[in-house]
Motif scaffolding. Structure first.
Motif, PDB file in Angstrom:
ATOM      1  N   GLN A 211       1.549   2.788  12.037  1.00  0.00           N
ATOM      2  CA  GLN A 211       1.834   3.848  11.074  1.00  0.00           C
ATOM      3  C   GLN A 211       2.200   3.278   9.707  1.00  0.00           C
ATOM      4  O   GLN A 211       1.752   3.787   8.671  1.00  0.00           O
ATOM      5  CB  GLN A 211       2.964   4.733  11.602  1.00  0.00           C
ATOM      6  CG  GLN A 211       2.581   5.553  12.823  1.00  0.00           C
ATOM      7  CD  GLN A 211       3.783   6.236  13.465  1.00  0.00           C
ATOM      8  OE1 GLN A 211       4.919   6.123  13.000  1.00  0.00           O
ATOM      9  NE2 GLN A 211       3.537   6.943  14.553  1.00  0.00           N
ATOM     10  N   ALA A 212       3.038   2.226   9.707  1.00  0.00           N
ATOM     11  CA  ALA A 212       3.412   1.590   8.438  1.00  0.00           C
ATOM     12  C   ALA A 212       2.195   1.005   7.747  1.00  0.00           C
ATOM     13  O   ALA A 212       2.039   1.119   6.523  1.00  0.00           O
ATOM     14  CB  ALA A 212       4.464   0.516   8.683  1.00  0.00           C
ATOM     15  N   MET A 213       1.323   0.371   8.511  1.00  0.00           N
ATOM     16  CA  MET A 213       0.131  -0.229   7.917  1.00  0.00           C
ATOM     17  C   MET A 213      -0.812   0.841   7.390  1.00  0.00           C
ATOM     18  O   MET A 213      -1.484   0.644   6.366  1.00  0.00           O
ATOM     19  CB  MET A 213      -0.574  -1.109   8.956  1.00  0.00           C
ATOM     20  CG  MET A 213      -1.596  -2.059   8.360  1.00  0.00           C
ATOM     21  SD  MET A 213      -0.809  -3.276   7.275  1.00  0.00           S
ATOM     22  CE  MET A 213      -2.148  -3.637   6.148  1.00  0.00           C
ATOM     23  N   GLN A 214      -0.876   1.979   8.049  1.00  0.00           N
ATOM     24  CA  GLN A 214      -1.698   3.081   7.558  1.00  0.00           C
ATOM     25  C   GLN A 214      -1.200   3.564   6.196  1.00  0.00           C
ATOM     26  O   GLN A 214      -2.001   3.840   5.294  1.00  0.00           O
ATOM     27  CB  GLN A 214      -1.705   4.223   8.575  1.00  0.00           C
ATOM     28  CG  GLN A 214      -2.519   3.932   9.832  1.00  0.00           C
ATOM     29  CD  GLN A 214      -2.374   4.998  10.903  1.00  0.00           C
ATOM     30  OE1 GLN A 214      -1.451   5.823  10.871  1.00  0.00           O
ATOM     31  NE2 GLN A 214      -3.278   5.003  11.863  1.00  0.00           N
ATOM     32  N   ARG A 215       0.130   3.676   6.049  1.00  0.00           N
ATOM     33  CA  ARG A 215       0.688   4.075   4.758  1.00  0.00           C
ATOM     34  C   ARG A 215       0.349   3.053   3.682  1.00  0.00           C
ATOM     35  O   ARG A 215      -0.014   3.414   2.544  1.00  0.00           O
ATOM     36  CB  ARG A 215       2.209   4.236   4.865  1.00  0.00           C
ATOM     37  CG  ARG A 215       2.651   5.391   5.727  1.00  0.00           C
ATOM     38  CD  ARG A 215       4.113   5.723   5.490  1.00  0.00           C
ATOM     39  NE  ARG A 215       4.995   4.621   5.816  1.00  0.00           N
ATOM     40  CZ  ARG A 215       5.512   4.399   7.007  1.00  0.00           C
ATOM     41  NH1 ARG A 215       5.212   5.208   8.023  1.00  0.00           N
ATOM     42  NH2 ARG A 215       6.322   3.379   7.220  1.00  0.00           N
ATOM     43  N   LEU A 216       0.453   1.771   4.047  1.00  0.00           N
ATOM     44  CA  LEU A 216       0.142   0.723   3.078  1.00  0.00           C
ATOM     45  C   LEU A 216      -1.333   0.747   2.700  1.00  0.00           C
ATOM     46  O   LEU A 216      -1.693   0.583   1.522  1.00  0.00           O
ATOM     47  CB  LEU A 216       0.525  -0.638   3.671  1.00  0.00           C
ATOM     48  CG  LEU A 216       0.396  -1.849   2.757  1.00  0.00           C
ATOM     49  CD1 LEU A 216       1.271  -1.692   1.521  1.00  0.00           C
ATOM     50  CD2 LEU A 216       0.802  -3.116   3.507  1.00  0.00           C
TER      51      LEU A 216
END
Length: 287
Positions: A211-216
């Protein structure tokens, strides 16, 4: 997927060169060390990454100067990469920061990665005489200035926080030093997406990391940098099984920061104990 070794929060600082040498022999791709300027004994600022706002390390934990430590580790290794995770660059003037990182890069023959973050400890900034509230904008401009200085060419700068006439920094890095942005806040991830060549994440469960990587990735897409090379490392709160690593890799995560030995474990004080734990981790997950 790369495996990096966390060499922070170790009391036996003198062991760092030997641990880096062992990490290289065992197949780790890199090592990383944290940074603290000083540790105030009276702290009112809440640590942003724990539920109760308390630091997870004792106040007397050693934090060696990262560029001295990384240069020492570079001297006894040949291939392994060496990163700050993270460097509080905003506490420095651009000339000191650029000189420290450049020298370490030259001595390591280009294996240095400069991981940066704006910081969270207000009392630390006050002791350094640096304004806390403008730390994010200050760091963004610092990144711009040090990159100019690292060219080794005559450069000048006129900005909101820093200005200098034409000057030259020497020695300059033999190749560009990658800057990776650290942190999970919106400003930190925006900095990584807009200004950096990589991201240093926190400790995540696999689904949280994705999820964090998707935001990034969304931020990188918005900034027009989605097609540029980018590295992303996280601490993984799960065994790095092949199916988990495949999912993480598909999201854009390129590496895992491993901590084979627990902090403040008296059974891990000896160098040989740490090396045995590293070997066990490498045998299980890397080799």
């Amino acid at each position: 997927m790369e495996f990096w070794l966390n060499l922070g929060f170790i009391r036996e600082v003198e062991q760092l060169p030997a641990l880096a040498r062992s990490a290289e022999e065992l197949g780790f791709h890199g090592v990383c060390v944290p940074h603290r300027f000083v540790m105030p004994t009276q702290i009112d600022t809440a640590y942003p990454y724990t539920p109760d706002g308390k630091m997870f390390w004792p106040k007397d934990m050693p934090f060696p100067e990262p560029w001295v430590a990384l240069a020492a580790m570079a001297a006894c290794t040949e291939r392994i990469r060496l990163a700050s995770n993270i460097y509080l660059m905003g506490l420095q003037d651009p000339f000191t920061a650029a000189r420290l990182v450049a020298t370490a890069s030259v001595l390591s023959k280009g294996r240095i990665v400069c991981g940066v973050s704006a910081g969270w400890l207000k009392e630390e900034f006050e002791l350094a005489g640096v304004d806390f509230e403008s730390r994010g904008k200050r760091l963004d401009e610092l990144i711009e200035v040090v990159r100019k200085l690292w060219t080794g060419q005559p450069v000048s700068h006129e900005g909101e926080h820093f200005s200098c006439p034409e000057l030259i920094l020497s020695p300059a890095p033999q190749k560009p030093v990658p800057i990776w942005g650290g942190g999970a806040s919106r400003p930190a991830m925006r900095r990584a997406a807009n200004l950096c060549q990589g991201w240093l994440g926190l400790w995540y469960k696999p689904e949280q990391a994705v999820q964090a990587m998707q935001r990034l990735n969304e931020l990188r897409e918005a900034s027009g940098r989605a097609d540029e090379p980018f590295e992303a490392l996280i601490g993984l709160m799960a065994p790095p099984k092949p199916e988990i690593l495949e999912t993480l890799s598909a999201s854009g995560i390129t590496g895992i920061i491993a901590s084979p030995f627990p902090m403040e474990d008296p059974n891990m004080a000896a160098l040989q104990a740490k090396q045995a734990a590293m070997k066990g981790y490498a045998d299980r997950f890397i080799r």
